[in-house]
Design an enzyme around this catalytic site. Structure first.
Site, PDB file in Angstrom:
ATOM      1  N   ARG A 189       0.829  -1.221   0.000  1.00 51.24           N
ATOM      2  CA  ARG A 189       0.000   0.000   0.000  1.00 51.24           C
ATOM      3  C   ARG A 189       0.859   1.266   0.000  1.00 51.24           C
ATOM      4  NH1 ARG A 189      -5.281  -1.420   3.690  1.00 51.24           N
ATOM      5  NH2 ARG A 189      -6.493  -2.159   1.917  1.00 51.24           N
ATOM      6  N   LYS A 200     -18.569 -16.155   2.727  1.00 53.75           N
ATOM      7  CA  LYS A 200     -20.011 -16.095   2.976  1.00 53.75           C
ATOM      8  C   LYS A 200     -20.771 -15.398   1.858  1.00 53.75           C
ATOM      9  CE  LYS A 200     -20.922 -14.591   7.274  1.00 53.75           C
ATOM     10  NZ  LYS A 200     -20.459 -13.690   8.352  1.00 53.75           N
ATOM     11  N   GLY A 247      -8.784  -7.384  -0.808  1.00 56.48           N
ATOM     12  CA  GLY A 247      -8.884  -8.371   0.258  1.00 56.48           C
ATOM     13  C   GLY A 247      -8.028  -9.606   0.060  1.00 56.48           C
TER      14      GLY A 247
HETATM   15  P1  AMP Z   1     -13.565 -13.520   1.986  1.00 54.90           P
HETATM   16  O1  AMP Z   1     -12.947 -12.521   2.917  1.00 54.90           O
HETATM   17  O2  AMP Z   1     -15.042 -13.587   2.056  1.00 54.90           O
HETATM   18  O3  AMP Z   1     -13.049 -13.377   0.564  1.00 54.90           O
HETATM   19  O4  AMP Z   1     -13.115 -14.948   2.517  1.00 54.90           O
HETATM   20  C1  AMP Z   1     -11.797 -15.383   2.458  1.00 54.90           C
HETATM   21  C2  AMP Z   1     -11.607 -16.499   3.392  1.00 54.90           C
HETATM   22  O5  AMP Z   1     -12.462 -17.572   3.059  1.00 54.90           O
HETATM   23  C3  AMP Z   1     -10.199 -17.052   3.350  1.00 54.90           C
HETATM   24  O6  AMP Z   1      -9.604 -16.926   4.612  1.00 54.90           O
HETATM   25  C4  AMP Z   1     -10.375 -18.498   2.959  1.00 54.90           C
HETATM   26  O7  AMP Z   1      -9.510 -19.392   3.642  1.00 54.90           O
HETATM   27  C5  AMP Z   1     -11.810 -18.785   3.377  1.00 54.90           C
HETATM   28  N1  AMP Z   1     -12.372 -19.906   2.628  1.00 54.90           N
HETATM   29  C6  AMP Z   1     -12.465 -20.047   1.306  1.00 54.90           C
HETATM   30  N2  AMP Z   1     -13.002 -21.234   0.998  1.00 54.90           N
HETATM   31  C7  AMP Z   1     -13.247 -21.877   2.149  1.00 54.90           C
HETATM   32  C8  AMP Z   1     -13.805 -23.141   2.483  1.00 54.90           C
HETATM   33  N3  AMP Z   1     -14.193 -23.992   1.528  1.00 54.90           N
HETATM   34  N4  AMP Z   1     -13.947 -23.458   3.788  1.00 54.90           N
HETATM   35  C9  AMP Z   1     -13.557 -22.590   4.735  1.00 54.90           C
HETATM   36  N5  AMP Z   1     -13.008 -21.388   4.492  1.00 54.90           N
HETATM   37  C10 AMP Z   1     -12.859 -21.027   3.203  1.00 54.90           C
END
Ligand code: AMP
Length: 395
Positions: free
Chosen positions: A39, A202, A351
């Site tokens: 950054r 999620k 992210g």
């Molecule tokens: P986000 O911030 O919503 O993009 O989520 C990213 C996080 O989701 C990362 O830390 C990943 O390890 C986690 N993640 C992705 N796929 C899975 C999965 N199948 N089971 C558990 N965690 C996951």
């Protein structure tokens, strides 16, 4: 209305007050060092251009972490000041506070060129968009530059309110301009086929982004834990995978809204008996009751890669699995590899996806890797951000 850029601004002899996003990750233990300088590195071209164009002073503002309006030296900008000085080969003076009375005196000294104000979020007025604070910091400069794309979705004193004191004297820095141009290109007449890859944890976190993408794209590839609520909504078994009832309900709505059949879901998986345990290959769609899905499988990688190879525009946000663990990183890394090998216009939106692309070593092969997580998704959802609106039209 176009953003006014510092490239077109008259800066010679001017004192510049410039907002950056130096919110970098620091090591957990003392001495706290910066673990990823990207950054700050991304802000350097703006600082250099301001100096080249003859700025007499640059007063830099940033936040770091979440000190919640109180002084907490865990979040001092000292490591940032040191890194900036080293990178620019010049002295950078860190003020004791953003409203330190000494700042004005400091700015009278001819030898002072670069001043970094201490963490603006040490002051309670910042996040409240307090106009007294905005006025105080505005008094340090003749013109205002906002290069903090990562904070542009916030209506804070140094990103929003401050604009009211710089009518026709507020400009976007180079990074801000690049971010808005690249993300804007996804929203305005993107070259087709347009394929989006959405992963992560999620559905509820990214529901608005998915809704927007369904309108914009030809194909929407879903991966990561995000995929299981969609699969469950279609009657597929997901075992112990991350999958809340709320997300299943949202996924159902999205599948109903997807009349064009744009949404693609995993056909196979890499699972485990426990979170981060030994990997198990799950060649079918259904996940056994005692297992949880932690990555997309080889059939899915192949199907998703085939879609990506035909794309002229790609947007990617969210990993395809638990990529932090190498046993479950293959899906995410393969997607990074495939996109990096295409010649399409490719944007990675903030992210964890940025961390994944960096881990793949292919970041420089993407057209644009956004520095803002929340900000890039919000820009895609709404086509505007408060900090950008304020720069364009004032407050
Ligand atoms: P986000 O911030 O919503 O993009 O989520 C990213 C996080 O989701 C990362 O830390 C990943 O390890 C986690 N993640 C992705 N796929 C899975 C999965 N199948 N089971 C558990 N965690 C996951």
């Amino acid at each position: 209305m176009q953003l006014k850029s510092i490239q077109d601004a008259d800066i010679k002899g001017k004192k510049v007050i410039a907002r950056f996003d130096f919110n970098v990750p620091l090591s957990k233990t003392e001495p706290r060092t910066i673990t990823d300088t990207s950054r700050i590195d991304e802000a350097i071209p703006t600082i250099r251009l301001l100096l080249e164009k003859g700025a007499s002073k640059i007063v830099m503002i940033s936040h770091l972490g979440r000190p919640d309006g109180k002084v907490d030296m865990k979040y001092t900008l000292e490591p940032v000041a040191e890194y900036l000085a080293q990178k620019l080969g010049a002295d950078v003076i860190l003020s004791e506070s953003a409203i330190d009375n000494g700042v004005k005196n400091l700015l009278q000294l001819p030898e002072t060129k670069l001043v970094l104000l201490e963490n603006i979020r040490f002051l309670p007025g910042e996040e409240k968009n307090d106009m007294e604070l905005a006025e105080k910091i505005s008094s340090y400069g003749d013109i205002y530059v906002n290069d903090a794309f990562g904070a542009a979705h916030r209506k804070h004193a140094s990103t929003y309110g401050i604009n009211s004191f710089f009518k026709n004297r507020a400009y976007a820095g180079l990074l801000m301009k690049k971010e808005i141009d690249s993300l804007g290109a996804l929203l305005e007449k993107p070259a087709k086929p347009f394929v989006a890859v959405i992963g992560g944890a999620k559905v509820s976190d990214k529901i608005k982004t998915i809704e927007k993408m369904l309108v914009l794209v030809d194909t929407l590839l879903i991966g990561g834990a995000m995929a299981y609520p969609f699969l469950k909504a279609k009657g597929v078994t997901v075992g112990k995978s991350l999958c809340s009832d709320e997300d299943v309900a949202l996924a159902k709505q999205l599948l109903q809204a997807d009349r064009g059949g744009k949404i693609q879901l995993p056909k196979d998986h890499v699972t485990s008996l426990e979170f981060g345990g030994a990997p198990i290959s799950c060649p079918g769609n259904n996940i056994p009751a005692d297992q949880m899905g932690l990555d997309i499988g080889p059939l899915t990688i192949k199907a998703y890669s085939d879609h990506l190879k035909t794309a002229k525009t790609v947007f990617w946000n969210g990993p395809m699995g638990l990529f932090e663990n190498k046993d479950f990183a293959k899906g995410t890394m393969s997607i990074a590899d495939t996109i990096s090998e295409t010649t399409c216009f490719s944007v990675v939106g903030g992210g964890d996806s940025v961390a994944a692309v960096q881990q793949s070593g292919k970041a420089d092969k993407f057209s644009h890797v956004s520095t803002g997580g929340g900000a890039s998704l919000e820009y895609i959802e709404r086509g505007e951000l408060p900090g950008v609106q304020a720069l364009k039209y004032g407050v």
